[in-house]
Write an enzyme that holds these catalytic residues in place. Structure first.
Site, mmCIF file in Angstrom:
data_model
loop_
_atom_site.group_PDB
_atom_site.id
_atom_site.type_symbol
_atom_site.label_atom_id
_atom_site.label_comp_id
_atom_site.label_asym_id
_atom_site.label_seq_id
_atom_site.Cartn_x
_atom_site.Cartn_y
_atom_site.Cartn_z
ATOM 1 N N LYS A 265 -19.967 9.678 17.636
ATOM 2 C CA LYS A 265 -19.866 9.092 16.448
ATOM 3 C C LYS A 265 -20.818 8.018 16.210
ATOM 4 C CE LYS A 265 -18.034 7.473 12.930
ATOM 5 N NZ LYS A 265 -17.832 8.126 11.485
ATOM 6 N N LYS B 66 0.845 -1.306 -0.086
ATOM 7 C CA LYS B 66 -0.102 0.117 -0.050
ATOM 8 C C LYS B 66 0.803 1.344 0.038
ATOM 9 C CE LYS B 66 -4.343 0.694 2.352
ATOM 10 N NZ LYS B 66 -4.860 0.654 3.651
ATOM 11 N N PHE C 146 -16.222 12.384 10.351
ATOM 12 C CA PHE C 146 -17.874 12.181 9.758
ATOM 13 C C PHE C 146 -17.624 12.220 8.391
ATOM 14 C CE2 PHE C 146 -17.890 14.364 14.234
ATOM 15 C CZ PHE C 146 -18.705 13.388 14.636
ATOM 16 N N CYS D 269 -19.673 1.463 6.998
ATOM 17 C CA CYS D 269 -19.775 2.349 8.461
ATOM 18 C C CYS D 269 -21.126 2.097 9.043
ATOM 19 C CB CYS D 269 -19.799 3.766 8.089
ATOM 20 S SG CYS D 269 -17.907 4.423 7.319
ATOM 21 N N ASN E 285 -23.993 8.076 13.354
ATOM 22 C CA ASN E 285 -24.279 7.385 12.199
ATOM 23 C C ASN E 285 -25.631 6.656 12.585
ATOM 24 O OD1 ASN E 285 -22.140 7.710 10.481
ATOM 25 N ND2 ASN E 285 -21.138 5.918 11.052
ATOM 26 N N PHE F 20 -30.859 13.100 3.744
ATOM 27 C CA PHE F 20 -30.808 11.333 4.253
ATOM 28 C C PHE F 20 -32.253 11.084 4.291
ATOM 29 C CE2 PHE F 20 -26.726 9.423 5.067
ATOM 30 C CZ PHE F 20 -26.115 10.349 4.664
ATOM 31 N N ARG G 171 -18.382 -2.857 0.232
ATOM 32 C CA ARG G 171 -18.771 -3.467 1.349
ATOM 33 C C ARG G 171 -20.185 -3.570 1.914
ATOM 34 N NH1 ARG G 171 -13.793 -1.140 5.103
ATOM 35 N NH2 ARG G 171 -14.090 0.657 3.306
ATOM 36 N N ALA H 118 -35.836 7.570 -0.306
ATOM 37 C CA ALA H 118 -36.056 6.154 0.078
ATOM 38 C C ALA H 118 -35.295 5.131 -1.005
ATOM 39 C CB ALA H 118 -37.604 5.958 -0.135
HETATM 40 C C1 UGA Z 1 -21.289 7.564 6.790
HETATM 41 C C2 UGA Z 1 -21.609 8.995 7.198
HETATM 42 O O1 UGA Z 1 -22.512 9.666 6.519
HETATM 43 C C3 UGA Z 1 -20.410 9.717 7.570
HETATM 44 O O2 UGA Z 1 -20.802 11.021 8.244
HETATM 45 C C4 UGA Z 1 -19.555 9.008 8.586
HETATM 46 O O3 UGA Z 1 -18.305 9.690 8.818
HETATM 47 C C5 UGA Z 1 -19.081 7.551 7.910
HETATM 48 O O4 UGA Z 1 -20.299 6.837 7.600
HETATM 49 C C6 UGA Z 1 -18.135 6.742 8.599
HETATM 50 O O5 UGA Z 1 -18.646 6.444 9.642
HETATM 51 O O6 UGA Z 1 -17.170 6.638 8.282
HETATM 52 P P1 UGA Z 1 -20.718 6.922 4.209
HETATM 53 O O7 UGA Z 1 -20.762 5.401 4.779
HETATM 54 O O8 UGA Z 1 -19.595 7.212 3.346
HETATM 55 O O9 UGA Z 1 -20.752 7.754 5.557
HETATM 56 O O10 UGA Z 1 -22.059 6.980 3.201
HETATM 57 P P2 UGA Z 1 -23.355 7.708 3.328
HETATM 58 O O11 UGA Z 1 -23.336 8.853 2.203
HETATM 59 O O12 UGA Z 1 -23.615 8.168 4.760
HETATM 60 O O13 UGA Z 1 -24.470 6.575 2.824
HETATM 61 C C7 UGA Z 1 -24.508 5.650 3.615
HETATM 62 C C8 UGA Z 1 -25.643 4.538 2.911
HETATM 63 O O14 UGA Z 1 -27.019 5.283 3.184
HETATM 64 C C9 UGA Z 1 -25.211 4.428 1.326
HETATM 65 O O15 UGA Z 1 -25.481 3.210 1.064
HETATM 66 C C10 UGA Z 1 -26.300 5.208 0.922
HETATM 67 O O16 UGA Z 1 -26.709 4.978 -0.358
HETATM 68 C C11 UGA Z 1 -27.485 5.116 1.788
HETATM 69 N N1 UGA Z 1 -28.390 6.394 1.745
HETATM 70 C C12 UGA Z 1 -27.955 7.470 1.919
HETATM 71 C C13 UGA Z 1 -29.790 6.129 1.439
HETATM 72 O O17 UGA Z 1 -30.406 5.019 1.330
HETATM 73 N N2 UGA Z 1 -30.671 7.201 1.550
HETATM 74 C C14 UGA Z 1 -30.302 8.580 1.827
HETATM 75 O O18 UGA Z 1 -31.029 9.369 1.711
HETATM 76 C C15 UGA Z 1 -28.854 8.812 2.149
#
Ligand code: UGA
Length: 461
Positions: free
Chosen positions: A236, A35, A166, A292, A240, A281, A359, A284
């Site tokens: 945290k 890496k 975040f 995460c 989430n 968020f 994942r 649907a």
């Molecule tokens: C999430 C959090 O949003 C971050 O703030 C946090 O830092 C991160 O986890 C972490 O703990 O490291 P991430 O997993 O990158 O970030 O992605 P998100 O944008 O939060 O989406 C998560 C899931 O929810 C995705 O599968 C997305 O498609 C889904 N989602 C999101 C929905 O189905 N509907 C929504 O309205 C928003």
């Protein structure tokens, strides 16, 4: 300031390069030689927009160094970030073995006062546990006669602080530069003050992003939440879990909308305008995945169980999310009647757009179920070109959109990549055996597709 970031995964890499960009001297360490070699030749181990150019710029300006030398890096730097993975164990709790390894390394290499920053997502109370391991490791060193020239009490040799991240995959760099807040949790005022100094350019939004085409938000001061270690760790998990809850909530509403004839997109817009609810968020679809939310919501239920607290709400949030994926399989059965022998094309594999992360991607669960029902499953993703070997999913990977549409009885949009909105559906539809589309993210234009002759199925609308 002199910073060492241990672990060059998503969090470590983005944190390291962003701290270098705002002027600090950063060493990013990883025990994975391959890496580090990749990073030194400017090949990114993850797909994250804007990351490669920022890394290159900071390597060239000598503010960012990549190495496998953990002991030398700890010794030469003053602020040590722990950014290693905390993957889920089979029972859903977080595996802390990498955090433990790093804490031992820090203890045995402590040669001057250090701030130890925990950025990995760890169970409540892990900050004190890290202190204990560092102390034990220091004491072992002292007992063996090697004190690294430190002769005062252990208590004054380091402070531990929790500084949860975040950032979201796909927008990780802008999330780091323009966060909604910075959380600093420690019993030590000194540690909090040093961290505020470290983040000063971000807190006051005073930095220049020459090579990056980000739109800075209003350059207002970023709020800093100063708290104790345990509360920072809980922030945290709670953040989430709340976001996952919001998504499961709107998905449950979507399922009711579908039966009652309402449109969940309109409902989400209608409730989201209430400032107490907020519009983010509330999309649907086939639910949340990634590295995460699934890990953190499960870990929080385990933490709750340890204290005898029943996390009924969080367990429902998880169940609604698992069901949401299976609901798509039911929709496929309703639409195609017999799934065996049908050809189904997937648009998108990654758990969300702008990342190559698969994942716990909802697409993969749905694909697996359809393969088990006898369907021929094909998939196209702009970035994911191979299925992770570990998953053993029998999916035909397509190199282009034509191949995924050709002879298909159904297209399922699983990830809302921007380019999927721009497909020439008229020509693609002509390649299909049956023009069925299930829009798993309510992302496409129903009217346009219906006008072209597609049978469109959304989620809750
Ligand atoms: C999430 C959090 O949003 C971050 O703030 C946090 O830092 C991160 O986890 C972490 O703990 O490291 P991430 O997993 O990158 O970030 O992605 P998100 O944008 O939060 O989406 C998560 C899931 O929810 C995705 O599968 C997305 O498609 C889904 N989602 C999101 C929905 O189905 N509907 C929504 O309205 C928003």
């Amino acid at each position: 300031m002199k910073v060492c970031v241990i672990g060059t995964g998503y969090v470590g890499l983005v944190t390291g390069v962003c701290l270098a960009e705002i002027g600090h001297s950063v060493i990013c360490v990883d025990k994975d030689e391959a890496k580090i070699k990749m990073l030194l030749s400017n090949k990114m181990p993850i797909y994250e927009p804007g990351l490669d150019s920022l890394v290159l710029k900071n390597i060239n300006s000598k503010k960012l160094i990549f190495t496998t030398d953990i002991s030398g890096s700890i010794k030469s730097q003053d602020i040590i970030f722990i950014c290693v993975g905390t993957p889920p164990l089979p029972d859903g709790s977080a595996d802390l073995r990498y955090v433990e390894e790093v804490a031992k390394e820090i203890g045995s290499n402590l040669n001057s006062f250090k701030i130890i920053v925990n950025k990995s997502t760890v169970p409540i109370g892990s900050g004190d546990w890290v202190s204990m391991i560092v102390n034990d490791s220091l004491n072992e060193k002292a007992a063996s006669g090697n004190t690294n020239n430190m002769n005062n009490t252990n208590a004054s040799k380091f402070d531990v602080i929790s500084n949860p991240e975040f950032l979201r995959e796909g927008t990780a760099i802008s999330d780091t530069f323009f966060p909604d807040r910075i959380v600093l949790g420690s019993a030590s005022k000194k540690a909090i003050d040093i961290m505020k100094e470290l983040y000063e350019p971000i807190i006051n939004q005073k930095f220049e992003l020459a090579d990056i085409s980000f739109d800075p938000k209003d350059s207002k001061r970023i709020p800093v939440v100063e708290t104790d270690l345990v509360s920072a760790e809980m922030i945290k998990y709670a953040a989430n879990s709340f976001l996952a809850t919001k998504i499961s909530f709107i998905n449950e509403i979507a399922n009711i909308c579908e039966k009652a004839g309402a449109d969940v997109k309109k409902v989400a817009a209608g409730i989201g305008l209430d400032s107490r609810i907020g519009s983010k968020f509330l999309n649907a679809g086939i639910g949340w995945g990634g590295s995460c939310f699934p890990k953190d919501v499960s870990a929080l239920t385990k933490i709750a169980a340890e204290y005898g607290v029943s996390s009924q709400l969080l367990n429902s949030v998880i169940n609604v999310n698992s069901q949401q994926r299976l609901l798509v399989v039911q929709k496929v059965q309703e639409l195609l009647k017999i799934v065996k022998g049908k050809s189904i094309g997937f648009l998108g594999i990654s758990f969300k757009p702008d990342t190559d992360d698969t994942r716990d991607a909802p697409a993969i669960t749905i694909m697996n179920n359809l393969v088990n029902l006898g369907a021929k499953v094909k998939a196209y993703d702009p970035v994911v070109k191979n299925m992770p070997d570990t998953l053993n999913v029998k999916v035909i990977m397509c190199e282009n959109l034509e191949d995924v549409f050709r002879e298909s009885d159904l297209i399922i949009l699983a990830t809302e990549w921007k380019e999927f909105a721009e497909i020439d559906y008229e020509s693609m539809g002509k390649l299909m055996r049956e023009m069925n589309v299930i829009d798993g993210r309510n992302f496409l234009q129903r009217d346009i597709l219906t006008g072209l002759g597609f049978k469109y199925t959304g989620i809750g609308c």
